[in-house]
Design an enzyme around this catalytic site. Structure first.
Site, PDB file in Angstrom:
ATOM      1  CG  MET A 338      -2.001  -1.069   1.186  1.00 55.78           C
ATOM      2  SD  MET A 338      -3.120  -0.929  -0.236  1.00 55.78           S
ATOM      3  CE  MET A 338      -4.031   0.547   0.206  1.00 55.78           C
ATOM      4  CG  ASP A 357       9.583  -0.105   5.608  1.00 54.64           C
ATOM      5  OD1 ASP A 357       9.792  -0.730   6.665  1.00 54.64           O
ATOM      6  OD2 ASP A 357       8.637  -0.368   4.838  1.00 54.64           O
ATOM      7  CB  VAL A 414       2.823   0.972   9.626  1.00 54.03           C
ATOM      8  CG1 VAL A 414       3.929   1.916   9.179  1.00 54.03           C
ATOM      9  CG2 VAL A 414       1.915   1.660  10.656  1.00 54.03           C
ATOM     10  CD  GLU A 416      -5.297  -1.433   9.116  1.00 55.94           C
ATOM     11  OE1 GLU A 416      -6.518  -1.389   9.287  1.00 55.94           O
ATOM     12  OE2 GLU A 416      -4.599  -0.402   9.013  1.00 55.94           O
ATOM     13  CE  LYS A 421      -2.892   1.288  11.166  1.00 51.81           C
ATOM     14  NZ  LYS A 421      -2.205   1.689   9.933  1.00 51.81           N
ATOM     15  CB  SER A 443      -8.303  -1.004   5.603  1.00 45.39           C
ATOM     16  OG  SER A 443      -7.825  -2.018   6.466  1.00 45.39           O
ATOM     17  CG  HIS A 464      -9.454   3.215   3.390  1.00 42.25           C
ATOM     18  ND1 HIS A 464     -10.677   2.638   3.166  1.00 42.25           N
ATOM     19  CD2 HIS A 464      -8.536   2.210   3.255  1.00 42.25           C
ATOM     20  CE1 HIS A 464     -10.521   1.353   2.909  1.00 42.25           C
ATOM     21  NE2 HIS A 464      -9.231   1.074   2.961  1.00 42.25           N
ATOM     22  CG  ASN A 514     -12.620  -1.939   4.111  1.00 44.55           C
ATOM     23  OD1 ASN A 514     -12.648  -2.287   2.937  1.00 44.55           O
ATOM     24  ND2 ASN A 514     -11.502  -1.603   4.725  1.00 44.55           N
TER      25      ASN A 514
END
Length: 733
Positions: A338, A357, A414, A416, A421, A443, A464, A514
């Protein structure tokens, strides 16, 4: 001539130039006034012996996007008015004549006795390309901006101003049908190779070359008006014709499942039209066009995919009192699939990107994804090596958070996991400026909860993206409980800059898209556990209008991710918040059989190397029972798959997650492919009628349980005869 939308002049050689340049508009569109003026131009050219012919060009960067679809909506309203006043027959006669007005005008141009040439630069689509097709000579600018095409099918219509008849007489029938069904935009050289246009030239030479064609004695007779004209594929009723039409009909059924009346009208118009002389063929096309204009599918698709989407793309939901934001540099934290996609679309829009990263190697791997995407474009002739080099130069791969210090916007992508986070939020806010907006690409995790880790929650917003980022056109902007207007406006400005369509939703678990997707996938799981054959589940999903079946969709988003989300939901909300049968199914697939989805080539499907995917035979062993396929009600399966999503969409409105029905409809089609012919999840209810929908849902609830329960807001609408769009209009008034 006193013209408003055209400039008309004649040179010393007697060649006229009609320059289409509508005042006060960035794009030329076909309106009743434009049609009136074009008719006067045709009369002037035909009636003046001193004029040898006419070139039609544009005074704008683009030729034209085609007809103003709100004009076509107005035809429908006029039909209803006349029907009430004069009866259905009189209303239909007036509607038919008005709907074929453009077709008759183009035929008048084509048969006026003087040669017309179209000099096209920029976009030339729909009714505008039908104008070009009616001209006797067509020349396109050889540049990256120029595109031609007939995209009407994408809004539930079809080319009704001669497009189906002229294209089918210029190309092999199979190629013509494919072009009309796909509605794609075609590049200049491809259009010439397909036989749609005669020549391609540098942009600054197209008018001169068009005039030269007229000066050299260009013919004022279209090929199909020449005696003994033969269509490229010959007669319909011939051995060659019978090699085309039976498979064409089969392909139509396979691709549309009879959900799109316009697609069937294309097939019928070409089939019938090729058996008739041109004037009769155009009349047949017009009859089908008038019928399609009045279909629910056309009304729904025009409203959602043309009008609503256009309004959202122009900032209909942007806070009005916040100044525009110029985003020059974007930080992306997390260089996985993503994050790499977000970095690519940002750099592709001309922004500088810092891709962070845990290690430089991981960040470089994310940057390499952009290299792969542009290399694929180069191999298809859609980009140059210099474009790739410039784009990659805009992406800086790093493991140092300090490199984010000059960013205007930072987006985290990063894992979920709220703890991961929260750690990232702290590291980012330690180095960025005090006014920088921070966005999470989560998400499902509520933004309000994530913002608790922020020292500036009013500058914390959800952005999102959908996977794959470079292909999916929808972006959800999530307004958390503490999110400020500037954060929402900045997010919208960013999404507009990367040329995607935004919807703004209020915070909840799963947000909007979602929640509907998970309902669709769950319904597929429930069917599987009931004993419905897996192939039947997948086929009915496509028959209902979804792009893929629920099991295939689950493979795409990853089975282990679905299991992880279900467990996180259970941990936070309790066991009643998850379906025990689904948990058992996903646990068996992921942990017992190691099937994670497409990503490890094993999920509900097997993905053999170099061969099409196929359903995993072992699914039979996971079914507690197996139903006889002949005893399964296919229509009920289709209803279940759409109704369960539409109910979830209605709940988001009742809960205040969705505050504008346009966003639910556009979001449902762009985000997860909800049957486009319905106009979207809420339009599906509105056009069916709230009472009829509620009755359908109650029947499914009685048979299949509370997930088909109807929310209070929808029950109220069923009682009052209201609609989502009607209530939204009342609230806005």
């Amino acid at each position: 001539m006193n013209l408003t939308n055209f400039r008309f002049e004649t040179d010393a050689d007697g060649i006229a130039l009609a320059t289409w340049d509508m005042p006060g508009r960035s794009m030329n569109v076909i309106t009743p006034e434009v049609m009136d003026e074009l008719a006067r131009i045709v009369d002037a050219v035909a009636g003046d012996a001193a004029i040898k012919g006419c070139v039609i060009a544009s005074g704008k960067d683009n030729f034209s996007g085609g007809a103003d679809l709100t004009m076509l909506q107005g035809l429908g309203r006029e039909y209803e008015r006349l029907k009430a006043e004069q009866g259905e027959e009189a209303a239909m006669r007036a509607f038919f004549e008005e709907s074929r007005r453009l077709s008759l005008l183009y035929r008048k141009l084509e048969t006026c006795g003087k040669p017309f040439a179209a000099a096209v630069a920029g976009v030339c689509l729909g009714g505008a390309f039908e104008l070009a097709l009616a001209c006797h000579h067509r020349i396109l600018a050889d540049d990256d901006r120029t595109r031609v095409g007939l995209p009407e099918i994408k809004v539930g219509l079809f080319p009704g101003a001669g497009g189906t008849q002229r294209v089918a007489r210029l190309m092999q029938t199979g190629d013509a049908l494919q072009m009309l069904f796909k509605g794609e935009q075609i590049r200049p050289l491809m259009a010439r190779n397909m036989g749609l246009v005669h020549a391609v030239a540098p942009k600054d030479e197209i008018v001169a070359k068009a005039k030269e064609w007229i000066r050299a004695g260009g013919s004022a007779v279209a090929p199909w008006d020449v005696p003994k004209f033969k269509a490229p594929s010959g007669k319909v009723y011939s051995p060659a014709g019978m090699m085309i039409w039976p498979p064409a009909n089969a392909i139509y059924r396979r691709e549309t499942h009879d959900n799109y009346p316009a697609a069937k009208a294309i097939l019928t118009s070409v089939y019938e039209g090729l058996q008739l002389p041109m004037d009769l063929a155009l009349k047949v096309e017009s009859r089908h066009f008038a019928r399609i204009l009045r279909t629910t599918e056309a009304a729904a698709m025009i409203r959602t995919l043309f009008i609503s989407m256009g309004e959202l793309n122009k900032g209909a939901r942007r806070p009005k009192d916040v100044a525009p934001t110029a985003i020059r540099k974007v930080g992306v934290v997390g260089a996985g699939f993503m994050g790499a996609g977000v970095a690519y679309v940002s750099a592709n829009a001309g922004m500088e990107v810092v891709l962070i990263d845990q290690s430089v190697e991981a960040a470089e791997k994310g940057k390499a994804y952009a290299h792969t995407l542009v290399t694929n474009q180069i191999s298809k002739g859609r980009a140059k090596t210099a474009d790739r080099d410039a784009l990659l130069a805009r992406i800086h791969a790093s493991a140092d958070y300090a490199d984010l210090k000059d960013c205007d916007l930072v987006i985290e992508a990063v894992f979920e996991d709220p703890k991961v986070k929260a750690e990232v939020i702290g590291k980012v806010e330690a180095v960025i400026g005090p006014d920088v907006i921070f966005a999470s690409n989560t998400s499902t995790l509520p933004i309000t909860g994530l913002a608790k880790a922020s020292g500036r929650p009013e500058q914390f917003v959800g952005i999102h993206f959908f996977s794959p980022v470079e292909k999916m056109m929808l972006v959800e902007i999530i307004r958390g409980g503490t999110t400020g207007e500037r954060a929402v406006a900045t997010a919208l400005d960013y999404v507009r800059a990367i040329k995607k369509t935004p919807i703004v939703v209020n915070d909840s678990r799963g947000f909007f898209a979602n929640r509907c997707v998970l309902a669709y996938v769950l319904e597929g799981h429930k069917m599987l556990l009931e004993g419905v054959p897996p192939a039947m589940i997948e086929a009915t999903g496509r028959m209902a209008g979804m792009p893929v079946g629920p099991l295939s969709l689950n493979d795409e988003v990853a089975l282990d991710l679905g299991l992880k989300i279900a467990r996180a939901t259970e941990a936070q909300l309790g066991a009643d918040a998850v379906d025990p049968g689904q948990m058992k199914l996903l646990t068996a697939l992921v942990e017992t059989h190691g099937r994670l989805g497409r990503k490890n080539k094993k999920g509900f499907y097997d993905y053999p190397e170099g061969a099409p995917k196929r359903l995993w035979p072992g699914l039979r062993d996971l079914q507690p029972a197996r139903l006889d396929p002949d005893a399964v009600d296919v229509e009920e399966l289709k209803h279940r798959l759409l109704v369960v999503q539409a109910l979830e969409a209605a709940r988001t409105v009742g809960e205040g997650v969705i505050t504008d029905p346009r966003e639910a409809d556009v979001g449902s089609i762009l985000g997860f492919g909800f049957a486009p012919f319905t106009g979207g999840a809420l339009s599906y209810i509105d056009f069916m009628g709230a009472k009829a929908f509620v009755d359908l849902a109650h029947g499914l609830e009685a048979k299949h349980g509370p997930r088909f329960g109807v929310p209070d807001n929808l029950l109220r609408m069923a009682e009052t005869g209201g609609t989502f769009y009607g209530e939204a209009a009342q609230q806005a008034a």
